[in-house]
Motif scaffolding. Sequence first.
Motif, PDB file in Angstrom:
ATOM      1  N   GLN A 114       0.830  -1.209   0.000  1.00 26.37           N
ATOM      2  CA  GLN A 114       0.000   0.000   0.000  1.00 26.37           C
ATOM      3  C   GLN A 114       0.861   1.255   0.000  1.00 26.37           C
ATOM      4  OE1 GLN A 114      -3.165  -0.151  -0.465  1.00 26.37           O
ATOM      5  NE2 GLN A 114      -3.647   2.022  -0.275  1.00 26.37           N
ATOM      6  N   VAL A 115       2.001   1.205   0.680  1.00 25.30           N
ATOM      7  CA  VAL A 115       2.906   2.360   0.710  1.00 25.30           C
ATOM      8  C   VAL A 115       3.426   2.664  -0.693  1.00 25.30           C
ATOM      9  CG1 VAL A 115       5.088   3.274   1.624  1.00 25.30           C
ATOM     10  CG2 VAL A 115       3.594   1.886   3.091  1.00 25.30           C
ATOM     11  N   PHE A 116       3.845   1.617  -1.404  1.00 26.80           N
ATOM     12  CA  PHE A 116       4.325   1.792  -2.779  1.00 26.80           C
ATOM     13  C   PHE A 116       3.239   2.393  -3.664  1.00 26.80           C
ATOM     14  CE2 PHE A 116       4.244  -0.287  -7.029  1.00 26.80           C
ATOM     15  CZ  PHE A 116       5.291   0.423  -7.617  1.00 26.80           C
ATOM     16  N   LEU A 117       2.027   1.848  -3.580  1.00 26.48           N
ATOM     17  CA  LEU A 117       0.927   2.325  -4.416  1.00 26.48           C
ATOM     18  C   LEU A 117       0.587   3.780  -4.101  1.00 26.48           C
ATOM     19  CD1 LEU A 117      -1.206   1.645  -6.537  1.00 26.48           C
ATOM     20  CD2 LEU A 117      -2.707   0.882  -4.672  1.00 26.48           C
ATOM     21  N   GLU A 118       0.560   4.138  -2.833  1.00 27.27           N
ATOM     22  CA  GLU A 118       0.208   5.508  -2.449  1.00 27.27           C
ATOM     23  C   GLU A 118       1.299   6.499  -2.837  1.00 27.27           C
ATOM     24  OE1 GLU A 118      -0.642   5.066   1.693  1.00 27.27           O
ATOM     25  OE2 GLU A 118      -2.731   4.481   1.330  1.00 27.27           O
ATOM     26  N   ARG A 119       2.547   6.106  -2.712  1.00 33.74           N
ATOM     27  CA  ARG A 119       3.640   6.973  -3.169  1.00 33.74           C
ATOM     28  C   ARG A 119       3.517   7.252  -4.661  1.00 33.74           C
ATOM     29  NH1 ARG A 119       9.227   4.414  -0.598  1.00 33.74           N
ATOM     30  NH2 ARG A 119       8.932   5.116   1.560  1.00 33.74           N
ATOM     31  N   VAL A 150       6.845  11.922  -0.878  1.00 38.75           N
ATOM     32  CA  VAL A 150       6.602  12.467  -2.214  1.00 38.75           C
ATOM     33  C   VAL A 150       7.177  13.874  -2.338  1.00 38.75           C
ATOM     34  CG1 VAL A 150       4.806  13.263  -3.808  1.00 38.75           C
ATOM     35  CG2 VAL A 150       4.587  11.042  -2.682  1.00 38.75           C
ATOM     36  N   LYS A 151       7.020  14.678  -1.310  1.00 36.79           N
ATOM     37  CA  LYS A 151       7.572  16.035  -1.336  1.00 36.79           C
ATOM     38  C   LYS A 151       9.087  16.000  -1.495  1.00 36.79           C
ATOM     39  CE  LYS A 151       7.754  20.365   1.289  1.00 36.79           C
ATOM     40  NZ  LYS A 151       7.319  21.066   2.534  1.00 36.79           N
ATOM     41  N   HIS A 241      11.601   1.819  -9.651  1.00 36.15           N
ATOM     42  CA  HIS A 241      12.385   1.167  -8.600  1.00 36.15           C
ATOM     43  C   HIS A 241      12.709   2.138  -7.472  1.00 36.15           C
ATOM     44  CE1 HIS A 241      16.061  -0.678  -6.766  1.00 36.15           C
ATOM     45  NE2 HIS A 241      15.293  -1.744  -6.863  1.00 36.15           N
ATOM     46  N   LEU A 242      12.769   3.422  -7.790  1.00 34.91           N
ATOM     47  CA  LEU A 242      13.052   4.429  -6.765  1.00 34.91           C
ATOM     48  C   LEU A 242      11.936   4.501  -5.724  1.00 34.91           C
ATOM     49  CD1 LEU A 242      14.385   7.318  -9.052  1.00 34.91           C
ATOM     50  CD2 LEU A 242      15.753   5.765  -7.638  1.00 34.91           C
ATOM     51  N   PHE A 243      10.729   4.106  -6.118  1.00 32.54           N
ATOM     52  CA  PHE A 243       9.591   4.187  -5.219  1.00 32.54           C
ATOM     53  C   PHE A 243       9.568   3.053  -4.195  1.00 32.54           C
ATOM     54  CE2 PHE A 243       8.320   6.860  -8.659  1.00 32.54           C
ATOM     55  CZ  PHE A 243       7.441   7.795  -8.129  1.00 32.54           C
TER      56      PHE A 243
END
Length: 354
Positions: A114-119, A150-151, A241-243
Amino acid sequence: MILEGLILHSISQIREERTISSIYHLLSGKKSIQTVQDAHIYSLEPLFGVYKRLDKRFFYEVLEYLLSLRYIQVSSKRESAYLLTKEGESWLHNSRSSLGLEKLNGLKYHETGQVFLERLTLFIQTLTNTRNGHFSFIPVVDKPSIEAWVKSFYQRTRNREIEMLEEMYKELYQLLHRLTDEEAGIFTDRLSGYKRYGMSLDQLANKYSLCTVDVHLRLTTVTHHLMDLVLREPHEFPVLHLFLRDLKGEHVLSNSAAVTYRLLKNGLDISQIAVKRNLKENTIHDHIVEIALHHQDFCIDIYFNTGEKEEITQAIRKAGSHRLKDIKQLVNDEISYFKIRLLIAREKTIRNEA
């Protein structure tokens, strides 16, 4: 009927050896060593934690529905256990390919998916808006940790907006072509961009003729599969991949088990660790089983007397199951449940490493 399919698959794997509540705990990702061990023993690792918000009452309503279809029946061997009927087996066989089981990786990604998807979702929304000079928009993700990430990422890449957009489009295009049309459609329809907000779960359910639960599971399936592909081929997907390079989701020990592991390495035994940490010895036993599940190089021989490992192994074969009570009845009284669980954990680890 994705959730129904996952439940039927779980019932077929467990084979009446666990109560139905164990499947609820598995799907909702209960953080107990018993649930994690069940995932390993019955090869249900992909389903661990795939629906954390699964309401228990709704889960039992689904069970009643499956009973009404005569896909399952109550076990005569064990209270609160179920087994598949011939109709259920037939349905599962014919529907298995549509469930996406091979794309799920719950035990690995239940904390990070979920963290990956939200980022990714928030960054795409941010980049498409700022690129068009629109700096005032309602973020689709309202979580401080995600917004902060994200910021920070945006600040590092803001001078390469066009390049980032083009590269992300190219990478996502390649990835989505490895999904079914429905999976790719749900994923893209969920994304937000410049002057465009992604569809809600209810809207997606209406568009794709699914229930909202199944939409959630489809998104989870897509997220896990994308993470697997990106981590497997980082050079093909360098921006994506950075995410997730800090979210690889390896099977790591819980914090408490990690502390116990460190103390074991320092030479303390079970009773000493229990006293030092003010915990029950049974809790330390749980930690040791967890360690054995994740670390094949962890030596378990010191916890067994001569011949006990072989006796447990023979009992497992004779019982024809991994139900602890059945195995315990076939070994001598000196062999504890802890020793049985520990050997089962080690055998599962060896099979996974083979």
